[in-house]
Scaffold this motif. Sequence first.
Motif, short mmCIF file in Angstrom:
data_model
loop_
_atom_site.label_atom_id
_atom_site.label_comp_id
_atom_site.label_asym_id
_atom_site.label_seq_id
_atom_site.Cartn_x
_atom_site.Cartn_y
_atom_site.Cartn_z
N GLY A 1 4.94 -2.50 -11.92
CA GLY A 1 5.84 -1.80 -10.29
C GLY A 1 5.20 -0.93 -9.85
N PRO A 2 4.68 0.14 -10.07
CA PRO A 2 3.52 0.75 -8.67
C PRO A 2 2.23 0.35 -8.67
CG PRO A 2 5.02 2.31 -9.95
CD PRO A 2 5.57 1.01 -10.93
N LEU A 3 2.09 -0.22 -9.36
CA LEU A 3 1.20 -1.45 -9.21
C LEU A 3 0.59 -2.90 -8.82
CD1 LEU A 3 -2.62 -1.20 -10.62
CD2 LEU A 3 -1.85 -2.09 -11.94
N LYS A 4 1.64 -2.43 -8.40
CA LYS A 4 1.68 -3.56 -7.33
C LYS A 4 2.08 -3.44 -6.19
CE LYS A 4 3.55 -7.62 -10.79
NZ LYS A 4 5.26 -8.00 -11.08
N VAL A 5 2.72 -2.61 -6.05
CA VAL A 5 2.51 -1.62 -4.66
C VAL A 5 1.56 -1.48 -4.08
CG1 VAL A 5 3.73 0.40 -3.05
CG2 VAL A 5 5.52 -1.23 -4.34
N LEU A 6 1.16 -0.32 -5.29
CA LEU A 6 -0.76 -0.06 -4.83
C LEU A 6 -1.46 -1.55 -3.76
CD1 LEU A 6 -2.63 2.67 -4.19
CD2 LEU A 6 -2.66 2.27 -6.79
N GLY A 7 -1.46 -2.40 -5.40
CA GLY A 7 -1.94 -3.17 -4.74
C GLY A 7 -1.95 -4.17 -3.85
N VAL A 63 -7.97 -2.80 -8.45
CA VAL A 63 -6.75 -1.59 -8.32
C VAL A 63 -6.24 -0.76 -9.11
CG1 VAL A 63 -4.40 -1.44 -7.07
CG2 VAL A 63 -5.59 -3.11 -7.21
N LYS A 64 -6.07 -1.16 -10.61
CA LYS A 64 -6.23 0.65 -11.25
C LYS A 64 -7.03 1.21 -12.26
CE LYS A 64 -3.73 0.91 -16.24
NZ LYS A 64 -3.17 0.60 -17.08
N ARG A 65 -8.56 0.95 -12.35
CA ARG A 65 -9.50 1.13 -12.02
C ARG A 65 -10.25 2.54 -10.94
NH1 ARG A 65 -11.48 -3.56 -14.83
NH2 ARG A 65 -12.68 -4.23 -12.40
N LEU A 66 -9.76 1.08 -9.62
CA LEU A 66 -9.83 2.40 -8.36
C LEU A 66 -8.70 3.27 -8.17
CD1 LEU A 66 -11.51 2.57 -5.97
CD2 LEU A 66 -8.79 0.45 -5.00
N ALA A 67 -7.52 3.41 -8.86
CA ALA A 67 -6.70 4.04 -8.79
C ALA A 67 -7.28 6.18 -9.58
CB ALA A 67 -5.21 3.84 -8.77
N GLN A 68 -6.87 4.85 -11.26
CA GLN A 68 -7.39 6.14 -11.97
C GLN A 68 -9.22 6.50 -12.24
OE1 GLN A 68 -5.49 3.99 -15.21
NE2 GLN A 68 -3.62 4.71 -15.27
N TRP A 69 -9.97 5.84 -10.97
CA TRP A 69 -10.99 6.71 -11.06
C TRP A 69 -12.51 7.99 -11.13
CZ3 TRP A 69 -14.80 9.76 -7.90
CH2 TRP A 69 -16.21 9.58 -8.18
N CYS A 70 -12.56 8.42 -12.03
CA CYS A 70 -13.25 9.31 -12.62
C CYS A 70 -14.30 9.43 -12.57
CB CYS A 70 -11.85 10.25 -13.22
SG CYS A 70 -12.52 12.57 -13.73
N PRO A 71 -15.06 10.82 -11.90
CA PRO A 71 -16.40 10.87 -12.27
C PRO A 71 -16.84 11.38 -13.61
CG PRO A 71 -16.39 12.60 -10.38
CD PRO A 71 -14.54 11.28 -10.69
N ALA A 72 -18.02 10.47 -14.40
CA ALA A 72 -18.56 10.93 -15.70
C ALA A 72 -18.28 12.11 -16.54
CB ALA A 72 -19.35 9.89 -16.36
N SER A 73 -19.46 12.60 -15.07
CA SER A 73 -20.10 13.70 -15.32
C SER A 73 -20.41 14.92 -14.71
CB SER A 73 -21.54 13.51 -14.37
OG SER A 73 -22.63 14.96 -15.04
N GLY A 74 -19.63 16.01 -14.53
CA GLY A 74 -19.14 17.83 -13.51
C GLY A 74 -20.40 17.76 -12.92
N ASP A 75 -21.70 17.30 -13.06
CA ASP A 75 -23.00 17.67 -11.88
C ASP A 75 -22.46 16.92 -10.64
OD1 ASP A 75 -24.59 19.25 -10.38
OD2 ASP A 75 -26.36 18.94 -11.98
N GLN A 108 -5.36 -6.84 -10.44
CA GLN A 108 -4.29 -5.40 -10.87
C GLN A 108 -5.66 -4.08 -11.60
OE1 GLN A 108 -1.02 -6.75 -13.02
NE2 GLN A 108 0.25 -7.11 -11.22
N SER A 109 -5.79 -4.98 -12.49
CA SER A 109 -7.69 -3.85 -13.23
C SER A 109 -8.69 -3.72 -12.20
CB SER A 109 -7.76 -4.96 -14.55
OG SER A 109 -8.88 -6.19 -13.53
#
Length: 295
Positions: free
Chosen positions: A142-148, A108-120, A105-106
């Motif tokens: 709940g949504p995390l289980k469905v997403l997983g 999947v959460k990191r995958l869903a909330q991934w974002c670049p650490a730099s703008g360039d 689950q962790s």
Amino acid sequence: MPRKKAKVAEEPVPEPEPEEEEEEEEEEDEGDEGGDEDNEQEEEEEVEEEEGEDNAKKVKRLKRSRINERRKARQNGIRSYAEKAGAKVGMKSFGNDMTASIFSQSDVKRLAQWCPASGDVHMKKSEFELHLNLRDEALSTGPLKVLGANVESFARKIISEVVLRNIENGGAQTINAANMKSVLRPFLGALHSDDFLAPGGVIRIAQQSPVGRYEVDDDGKRTWVEGEGFLLPKDEEEDATIAEERKFAKANQVKMLKEKDKAKEAASAERAKKRAAKAAVASKESATPLAIAAA
């Protein structure tokens, strides 16, 4: 009689000749011995060359065996993970017959909330903004289980398809970007980004990464040796394009990232204040009965 004796005394004594023959024979023997020594040296050199070739072959064989051992160990580890996940040899998988989860689950959460650490990162402005909003979005259990479950099914289907397609096409054992591109293309309408078709960040990194190769030493250690040139060549015009992209990213994506980071820090500080206030109220409420009882 005395005259005869004088004549005998005056006759010269002949020198023996066999000694010269012996000396000539000794010289010939010495010459033969010198030739034998030269032949022995040549034979020794040939033996040393053969031993050197044998040692080089042994070193190459040891290197290959060590590389094969590491490759075999890596393949065994991958197979063990695949068996734990339910993908066993001889069993057909349609992407949803899972006996165990590959992603936690962790993950999947990191995958869903991934974002670049730099703008360039050479990403479109709209896509960058979408990743920033998803990063700060709350994701409950709940949504995390469905997403997983959906991530598991989608990943299994993609991996099974790309492996089978690579084998059927008679390609190499390594899955490359072209294989993934051909498999992901049918899902283009369902994905929120089409950047995988021509990822700008990957292209720019390839234009800045030097070519090279791995070399293996006698101990089996692999070291990266850089060569001349880059993975992907570029023109002088592209240098100007890259400079414009960085200038645009600095004025837009970097600014956007700083603003979102400030808002995120302010929200976390506000939540910390609320938790501290609740804890203070709870401590006062628990202390009041004790004070009354003590009085």
